[in-house]
Design an enzyme around this catalytic site. Sequence first.
Site, PDB file in Angstrom:
ATOM      1  N   ASP A 177       9.423  -7.777   3.687  1.00 24.35           N
ATOM      2  CA  ASP A 177       7.776  -8.005   3.696  1.00 24.35           C
ATOM      3  C   ASP A 177       7.285  -7.703   5.184  1.00 24.35           C
ATOM      4  O   ASP A 177       7.560  -6.419   5.635  1.00 24.35           O
ATOM      5  CB  ASP A 177       7.498  -9.635   3.218  1.00 24.35           C
ATOM      6  CG  ASP A 177       5.697  -9.454   3.165  1.00 24.35           C
ATOM      7  OD1 ASP A 177       5.511  -9.573   1.925  1.00 24.35           O
ATOM      8  OD2 ASP A 177       4.996  -9.908   4.061  1.00 24.35           O
ATOM      9  N   TYR A 305      -2.675  -9.271   8.255  1.00 23.17           N
ATOM     10  CA  TYR A 305      -3.487  -8.119   7.663  1.00 23.17           C
ATOM     11  C   TYR A 305      -4.283  -7.071   8.365  1.00 23.17           C
ATOM     12  O   TYR A 305      -4.376  -6.061   8.169  1.00 23.17           O
ATOM     13  CB  TYR A 305      -3.667  -8.517   6.126  1.00 23.17           C
ATOM     14  CG  TYR A 305      -2.443  -9.001   5.306  1.00 23.17           C
ATOM     15  CD1 TYR A 305      -1.920  -8.189   4.369  1.00 23.17           C
ATOM     16  CD2 TYR A 305      -2.017 -10.280   5.461  1.00 23.17           C
ATOM     17  CE1 TYR A 305      -0.918  -8.790   3.336  1.00 23.17           C
ATOM     18  CE2 TYR A 305      -0.998 -10.659   4.599  1.00 23.17           C
ATOM     19  CZ  TYR A 305      -0.350  -9.886   3.804  1.00 23.17           C
ATOM     20  OH  TYR A 305       0.683 -10.155   2.896  1.00 23.17           O
ATOM     21  N   HIS A 359      10.995 -10.652  -4.186  1.00 28.13           N
ATOM     22  CA  HIS A 359      10.602 -10.337  -3.025  1.00 28.13           C
ATOM     23  C   HIS A 359      11.022 -11.378  -1.871  1.00 28.13           C
ATOM     24  O   HIS A 359      11.159 -11.113  -0.782  1.00 28.13           O
ATOM     25  CB  HIS A 359       9.079 -10.516  -2.928  1.00 28.13           C
ATOM     26  CG  HIS A 359       8.205 -10.045  -1.809  1.00 28.13           C
ATOM     27  ND1 HIS A 359       8.351  -8.570  -1.318  1.00 28.13           N
ATOM     28  CD2 HIS A 359       7.411 -10.710  -1.032  1.00 28.13           C
ATOM     29  CE1 HIS A 359       7.508  -8.710  -0.197  1.00 28.13           C
ATOM     30  NE2 HIS A 359       7.142  -9.624  -0.179  1.00 28.13           N
TER      31      HIS A 359
END
Length: 382
Positions: A177, A305, A359
């Site tokens: 990630d 982000y 993930h």
Amino acid sequence: MQIRDFEVEITGAQIADLRDRLARTRWPEPETVDDWTQGIPLSYTRELCEYWANEYDMQRLAARLNAFPQFHATIGGLGIHFLHVRSPHEKARPLIMTHGWPGSVVEFLDVIGPLTDPEAHGGSAADAFHVVIPALPGFGFSDKPSRTGTGIERIASTWHELMGHLGYPRYYAQGGDWGSAVTTAMAVRAPNGLLGVHLNVALVSPEALHQLGEPTEQEQEMLARAQRFWAEENGYSAEQATRPQTIGYPLADSPVGQLAWVVEKFYAWTDCDGHPEKAVSRDNLLDNVMMYWLTNSAASSARMYWENAQYLNAEPARPVRIPTAYTQFPEEIFAFSERWLRTRFSDLRYYHAAARGGHFAAFEQPEIFAREVRTGIASLVA
């Protein structure tokens, strides 16, 4: 650099406040479907929150983290919380591992033992690592940046400086990630002393695949998987990349909101056969949610982000030339063939498709993950 010892403390006041907020939740009406297509279902959310309030051990997270040596370092104005666990084997290889969102350092707790003391877990002394596990800025018990500019490149540089200060002039790095983005940025820069990287997530240009000729049937499905993600799963990312402060308000105020925002992804992104607790235990899920709730880090973690939106657009075009190992877990968000990966990672020395996992690989399949790290990094040793 300033480094101090660190321990997690969860106060009675924090626990009382959490339970009070959970008890006063104003619930929405149920979803109008019988699956997760509208989000985390009401019945499961209520069940999980009732367990959180009444049965979950509120001191569990502190006990698990405090079982390992923890520290807090100030590096270039960034306050970083990290675990540093040395192997009993002096010739162990130094390894820094980085988590992402909506994960935390908790993801790695069950692999610390197998990596640092492999002889006690079916391995050999040659497999041993000295492990450093930092929390990303704005996540967990790391400090929240008070101004802009804390992007992937700065974090990558900070990690390299941390490893040197800890006495590891030569080391390896691992990540998934956002941890993969940080680790890959380190690999692109190839600072003196970084010997190689292991990744369980990668970013590689789709255009690079088409330049190799007609994609195989498997590669066509890999492209379709990515397209489904951007079409059906990317809402959280768009919100956090454009309005992290706005999403921070409801998540900072409501533990149910924070739990739902995080746990939904453990359904969508894990190898869970339809239920997140088939991949990650209920207590482990709540430990991870507690990392966000206790530290009030919804907005600051979402800001990752916003800080890196443009970076990710340019990221797949930057070549990586240092030794690389890659493990493809079957339910990872993105999937790549070996030849596709080689269009970016020119010194790819290990590629393996694991049998299980998604993930949050270290969280879901700690035994497989530890074995992949051992084998992958062993392939990088000159």
